[in-house]
Motif scaffolding. Structure first.
Motif, mmCIF file in Angstrom:
data_model
loop_
_atom_site.group_PDB
_atom_site.id
_atom_site.type_symbol
_atom_site.label_atom_id
_atom_site.label_comp_id
_atom_site.label_asym_id
_atom_site.label_seq_id
_atom_site.Cartn_x
_atom_site.Cartn_y
_atom_site.Cartn_z
ATOM 1 N N PRO A 9 0.807 -1.219 0.000
ATOM 2 C CA PRO A 9 0.000 0.000 0.000
ATOM 3 C C PRO A 9 0.842 1.272 0.000
ATOM 4 N N GLU A 10 2.031 1.245 0.630
ATOM 5 C CA GLU A 10 2.821 2.478 0.719
ATOM 6 C C GLU A 10 3.110 3.042 -0.669
ATOM 7 N N TYR A 11 3.578 2.156 -1.535
ATOM 8 C CA TYR A 11 3.972 2.589 -2.873
ATOM 9 C C TYR A 11 2.777 3.163 -3.635
ATOM 10 N N VAL A 12 1.687 2.405 -3.645
ATOM 11 C CA VAL A 12 0.521 2.837 -4.425
ATOM 12 C C VAL A 12 -0.049 4.127 -3.846
ATOM 13 N N VAL A 13 -0.125 4.203 -2.525
ATOM 14 C CA VAL A 13 -0.690 5.407 -1.908
ATOM 15 C C VAL A 13 0.149 6.630 -2.243
ATOM 16 N N ALA A 14 1.495 6.485 -2.209
ATOM 17 C CA ALA A 14 2.348 7.629 -2.523
ATOM 18 C C ALA A 14 2.093 8.108 -3.947
ATOM 19 N N ARG A 15 2.000 7.171 -4.883
ATOM 20 C CA ARG A 15 1.782 7.570 -6.280
ATOM 21 C C ARG A 15 0.419 8.210 -6.462
ATOM 22 N N VAL A 16 -0.560 7.588 -5.812
ATOM 23 C CA VAL A 16 -1.925 8.069 -5.973
ATOM 24 C C VAL A 16 -2.088 9.457 -5.356
ATOM 25 N N ARG A 17 -1.418 9.684 -4.229
ATOM 26 C CA ARG A 17 -1.522 11.000 -3.589
ATOM 27 C C ARG A 17 -0.900 12.076 -4.477
ATOM 28 N N ALA A 18 0.213 11.712 -5.140
ATOM 29 C CA ALA A 18 0.844 12.677 -6.039
ATOM 30 C C ALA A 18 -0.109 13.014 -7.185
ATOM 31 N N ARG A 19 -0.787 11.993 -7.707
ATOM 32 C CA ARG A 19 -1.699 12.243 -8.832
ATOM 33 C C ARG A 19 -2.899 13.047 -8.397
ATOM 34 N N ARG A 20 -3.304 12.823 -7.161
ATOM 35 C CA ARG A 20 -4.448 13.542 -6.645
ATOM 36 C C ARG A 20 -4.204 15.043 -6.695
ATOM 37 N N GLY A 21 -2.947 15.403 -6.446
ATOM 38 C CA GLY A 21 -2.620 16.819 -6.461
ATOM 39 C C GLY A 21 -2.865 17.470 -7.810
ATOM 40 N N SER A 22 -2.808 16.678 -8.886
ATOM 41 C CA SER A 22 -2.972 17.281 -10.207
ATOM 42 C C SER A 22 -4.415 17.213 -10.718
ATOM 43 N N LEU A 23 -5.348 16.758 -9.879
ATOM 44 C CA LEU A 23 -6.759 16.807 -10.290
ATOM 45 C C LEU A 23 -7.213 18.262 -10.344
ATOM 46 N N TYR A 24 -8.249 18.503 -11.149
ATOM 47 C CA TYR A 24 -8.756 19.872 -11.245
ATOM 48 C C TYR A 24 -9.431 20.281 -9.941
ATOM 49 N N GLY A 25 -9.223 21.526 -9.582
ATOM 50 C CA GLY A 25 -9.881 22.055 -8.383
ATOM 51 C C GLY A 25 -10.924 23.101 -8.754
ATOM 52 N N ILE A 312 -8.875 4.202 -2.990
ATOM 53 C CA ILE A 312 -10.275 4.258 -3.405
ATOM 54 C C ILE A 312 -10.743 5.704 -3.463
ATOM 55 N N SER A 313 -10.292 6.474 -2.492
ATOM 56 C CA SER A 313 -10.682 7.874 -2.462
ATOM 57 C C SER A 313 -10.204 8.592 -3.726
ATOM 58 N N TYR A 314 -8.995 8.260 -4.186
ATOM 59 C CA TYR A 314 -8.501 8.859 -5.431
ATOM 60 C C TYR A 314 -9.330 8.388 -6.624
ATOM 61 N N ILE A 315 -9.620 7.090 -6.649
ATOM 62 C CA ILE A 315 -10.400 6.551 -7.774
ATOM 63 C C ILE A 315 -11.728 7.288 -7.884
ATOM 64 N N LEU A 316 -12.365 7.505 -6.741
ATOM 65 C CA LEU A 316 -13.642 8.222 -6.745
ATOM 66 C C LEU A 316 -13.460 9.648 -7.241
#
Lengths: 348, 84
Positions: A9-25, A312-316
């Motif tokens: 989970p550490e690896y995936v969460v780190a990547r996903v959190r980085a991508r989350r930052g680039s979602l539109y706000g 999951i939160s990122y996927i949503l």
């Protein structure tokens, strides 16, 4: 990659959190609402959607280009998450992403049923689920529904589809097949989860999703005035409703909302549910449940930072972004005003 | 990882003749255990750091620093060796 081995989970969460930052706000949405479809496409090209817009730009244009680029990007991102995940994390993530498999299977079946072009079907597929390209290709090449059932033999849809195929042949309507696909998906969504605290939280989240889906389906049926029993479309697995209560509540929006607010979700989702109470239309209700789920997912992601929940939160959030951009593009195409489009968006 | 620890315990217990009553042997064991703990901590941090770097290369320095932070445990444990 697969369900074998230890989870990461550490690896995936780190990547996903980085991508989350680039979602539109908020800021980006406010800009997008004021743009025309070509401008939206340009805006997307300058952000995370660059590769997709460039790849599809020569074949499609206008709102279609935006739509296909969104689908392609969504598929890409989710496929990547599945690629990174191993062990338990993969198992938990793929449960949720199988809904794209279900979507693809239904799209292919509908395509064959209506004799649609393979190409038309292909662009509507979202390659984000657990099926690999080869299986998708074989599905696309299938020329009869029987062939589709055969290709899916070794997947979770195999048995239910085979059982439903007889019904389909008898009545020549797609409902039994589509129901079989949906039921297979929901059966595997919640089956044999167990495990540690984050997993239990994840299970609660999935149940919440099933509950809201049930509520939404019931309301839609009630509003459409069709003489269909909501109980027939009931999805097992939620904890809030059973068949009988759902049929009773579907007739009255106020009662339904009060029922949800008084339930266990009331504590967790206070703000979102207040919005829900103010929601007077079906669309507002649907948006409120979407926003409630998003908030729920986010909360879980913060409580258990190194678990499946932030993923999951990122996927949503990503799905929501894609739907928002699509709503803006389609709204612009239909000539809606900025205010109307803004009311279509679900922004946290 | 956990199996390794219990194995470690077994070895420590089975070595008759009071090996562990020898201060420098106990200190060596302490350093070893500290290193094991540091390794386990770095496993999680390292994989998260690599994940973050894959998304954004500018995080390399941060990732590197955070990954080696648990090494301080080993250095502190090394102090014990000089004390006994």
């Amino acid at each position: 990659m697969s369900a074998a081995g230890s989870s990461n989970p550490e690896y995936v969460v780190a990547r996903v959190r980085a991508r989350r930052g680039s979602l539109y706000g908020d800021e980006e949405y406010r800009k997008l609402v004021r743009m025309s479809p070509p401008e939206i496409a340009r805006f997307m090209e300058e952000s995370t959607y660059e590769a997709e817009i460039n790849a599809l730009g020569s074949r499609h244009g206008g709102v279609d280009l935006i739509e296909y680029a969104l689908n392609a990007n969504l598929a890409d991102q989710f496929e990547a998450i599945l690629d990174w995940s191993e062990g338990r994390v993969y198992d938990l993530v793929v449960r949720y992403l199988r809904k794209f498999d279900a979507w693809n299977v239904k799209t292919v079946i509908r395509g064959i049923y209506t004799d649609a072009d393979t190409e038309d079907v292909e662009v509507d597929l979202i390659r984000a689920g657990s099926f690999d390209d080869r299986r998708i290709q074989r599905l696309l090449e299938a020329d009869s529904i029987e062939a589709v059932v055969e290709i899916l033999e070794d997947t979770i849809y195999g048995e239910p589809l085979e059982a439903a195929y007889a019904d389909f042949q008898e009545a020549d309507v797609l409902v039994p097949l589509e129901n079989a696909v949906d039921r297979a998906f929901y059966d595997h969504l919640l089956g044999s989860l167990g495990g540690d605290e984050p997993t239990r939280q994840y299970e609660r989240f999935l149940k919440a999703e099933v509950d809201f889906r049930n509520a939404r389906n019931a309301l839609r049926l009630a509003r459409s005035g069709a003489d269909l029993d909501p109980a027939d479309y009931f999805i097992e697995g939620g904890e809030l409703f059973d068949r009988a209560t759902l049929s009773r509540l579907a007739a009255n929006l106020d009662e339904l909302v009060t029922y949800i607010a008084d339930s266990t979700y009331g504590d967790d989702l206070g703000d979102a549910l207040r919005e829900l109470e103010e929601a007077d239309s079906l669309i507002a209700f649907e948006h409120a449940t979407d926003a409630a789920l998003l908030t729920y997912g986010d909360r879980l992601g913060t409580i258990h930072p190194v678990s499946v929940t932030p993923i999951i939160s990122y996927i949503l959030a990503k799905e929501r972004e894609v739907e928002n951009i699509r709503a803006i593009a389609r709204g612009k195409e239909a000539g809606l005003g900025s205010d109307e489009i803004e009311s279509e968006l679900v922004i946290q | 990882m956990l199996e390794a620890i219990s194995e470690f315990g077994n070895v420590a217990q089975s070595s008759t003749g009071g090996t562990l009553t020898d201060p420098s042997a106990a200190a060596a064991l302490a350093v070893g255990l500290a290193a094991l703990g540091a390794g386990y901590a770095e496993r999680g941090i390292g994989s998260a750091a690599v994940g973050a770097m894959a998304e954004d290369e500018s995080l390399f320095v941060n990732g590197l620093i955070l990954t080696v932070l648990p090494e301080t445990i080993v250095i502190l444990a090394l102090v014990v060796v000089f004390i006994v």
